[in-house]
Scaffold this motif. Structure first.
Motif, short mmCIF file in Angstrom:
data_model
loop_
_atom_site.label_atom_id
_atom_site.label_comp_id
_atom_site.label_asym_id
_atom_site.label_seq_id
_atom_site.Cartn_x
_atom_site.Cartn_y
_atom_site.Cartn_z
N ASN A 160 4.15 -21.90 34.44
CA ASN A 160 4.47 -22.37 35.78
C ASN A 160 3.42 -21.85 36.76
O ASN A 160 3.15 -20.65 36.82
CB ASN A 160 5.87 -21.88 36.19
N GLU A 161 2.84 -22.77 37.51
CA GLU A 161 1.77 -22.38 38.43
C GLU A 161 2.26 -21.41 39.49
O GLU A 161 1.49 -20.62 40.03
CB GLU A 161 1.18 -23.63 39.11
N LYS A 162 3.54 -21.46 39.83
CA LYS A 162 4.08 -20.57 40.85
C LYS A 162 4.41 -19.19 40.30
O LYS A 162 4.66 -18.26 41.07
CB LYS A 162 5.34 -21.19 41.47
N SER A 163 4.44 -19.06 38.98
CA SER A 163 4.79 -17.77 38.38
C SER A 163 3.60 -16.82 38.48
O SER A 163 2.45 -17.21 38.26
CB SER A 163 5.19 -17.95 36.92
N LYS A 164 3.89 -15.59 38.81
CA LYS A 164 2.87 -14.57 38.93
C LYS A 164 3.11 -13.52 37.85
O LYS A 164 4.17 -12.90 37.79
CB LYS A 164 2.91 -13.91 40.31
N GLY A 165 2.13 -13.35 37.01
CA GLY A 165 2.22 -12.34 35.96
C GLY A 165 0.91 -11.61 35.83
O GLY A 165 -0.16 -12.24 35.79
N LYS A 166 0.96 -10.31 35.75
CA LYS A 166 -0.26 -9.52 35.69
C LYS A 166 -0.99 -9.78 34.38
O LYS A 166 -0.45 -9.60 33.30
CB LYS A 166 0.08 -8.02 35.82
N GLY A 167 -2.24 -10.24 34.51
CA GLY A 167 -3.06 -10.47 33.33
C GLY A 167 -2.87 -11.82 32.68
O GLY A 167 -3.56 -12.14 31.71
#
Length: 291
Positions: A160-167
């Motif tokens: 999901n483009e809106k999801s933010k995940g480190k790395g």
């Protein structure tokens, strides 16, 4: 049907009058008058011409170009680049075509060139490189020959483009190649149950197998659980059969553990448990509790 004249006779008359006019100057007036009459034409001749025109095939009606809806594009699997370093982002395709692209790449699977001579990269004082053994442990992992780095197949398709995940972006854009961190970094990318990667993995699983939804999952019991379940069911059915044969009520007014009479079914099952060690192991208090 007989007519006073037809098209052929008109041409013959016109030709004869033309010849006569060229040979006799005196007949010019007569010919001119006749030509005027021919130009006016008789009603029957006009009707014949009209019938001929009506018999001519009409051209098909023209269809405006804007009314012709374009066919949906068909994406050739063999034309889509397999190397993750050469692929276009999913969001760059039209919204109505993105599932077709996902389906095409799902058929291809992740790009895992086992026979490739993986490039070495100097990190610190040592030369590091990718090891193909990681393909076995991380089925989502794919290697780009063009960029000499690795990518995440399921995140490319369903993150999901809106999801933010480190790395996570490194495994989609540009690629990851910190070989010295190895499995530690790959495990970190997978993350916990609620990670961005696992969310993409779940969407991927549902995409390739819609029947794998949680609502359709069947709990699989191992052989021991199945055996114990049959034992509990067998003794419960024996008590039910006895009560039905005797025409007795099943339940009592008070089935609490402190009650002196918990009803015929529970009292009979208690009696069986008290007189059989095997029954006592698997029923009532020793039965598994599902929360």
């Amino acid at each position: 049907m007989k007519r006073n004249g037809d098209i052929a006779s008109l041409f013959r008359k016109h030709r004869a009058k033309k010849i006569a006019s060229s040979s006799s100057p005196s007949s010019v007036g007569v010919v001119a008058e006749e030509q005027t009459q021919e130009q006016e034409g008789t009603p029957e001749q006009e009707r014949v011409i009209e019938e001929i025109v009506n018999l001519m095939p009409s051209s098909p009606p023209s269809v405006p170009l804007e009314d012709v809806s374009p066919l949906p594009p068909i994406y050739d699997i063999n034309r889509l680049p397999h190397d993750p370093g050469e692929r276009l982002p999913i969001v760059s395709y039209p919204i109505n075509d993105q599932d077709a692209i996902r389906r095409a790449y799902s058929l291809k699977g992740p790009f895992q060139p086992y026979a490739h001579d993986f490039a070495k990269r100097k990190i610190g004082n040592r030369d590091r490189q990718f090891t193909p053994l990681w393909f076995h442990k991380y089925h989502w992992l794919e290697y780009s020959i063009k960029k000499e780095s690795v990518f995440c197949f399921v995140c490319y398709l369903f993150k999901n483009e809106k999801s933010k995940g480190k790395g996570t972006d490194a495994f989609i854009k540009g690629g990851w190649r910190n070989w010295n961190r190895g499995e530690e970094a790959l495990d970190k990318h997978v993350g916990g149950v609620t990670s961005v990667h696992n969310a993409a993995q779940e969407r991927y699983n549902l995409f390739i197998n819609p029947s794998a939804a949680i609502d359709n999952q069947i709990v699989k019991l191992n052989n021991e659980d199945l055996r114990l379940y049959k034992i509990r069911l067998t003794y419960s059915l024996r008590c039910l059969k006895f009560l039905l044969h005797q025409g007795l009520a099943f339940r009592g007014h008070d089935e609490n553990e402190e009650s002196s009479n918990r009803g015929n079914f529970l009292e009979l099952l208690n009696w069986l448990a008290a007189n059989s060690e095997e029954v006592n192991k698997y029923v009532l208090k020793n039965a598994p509790v599902h929360t």
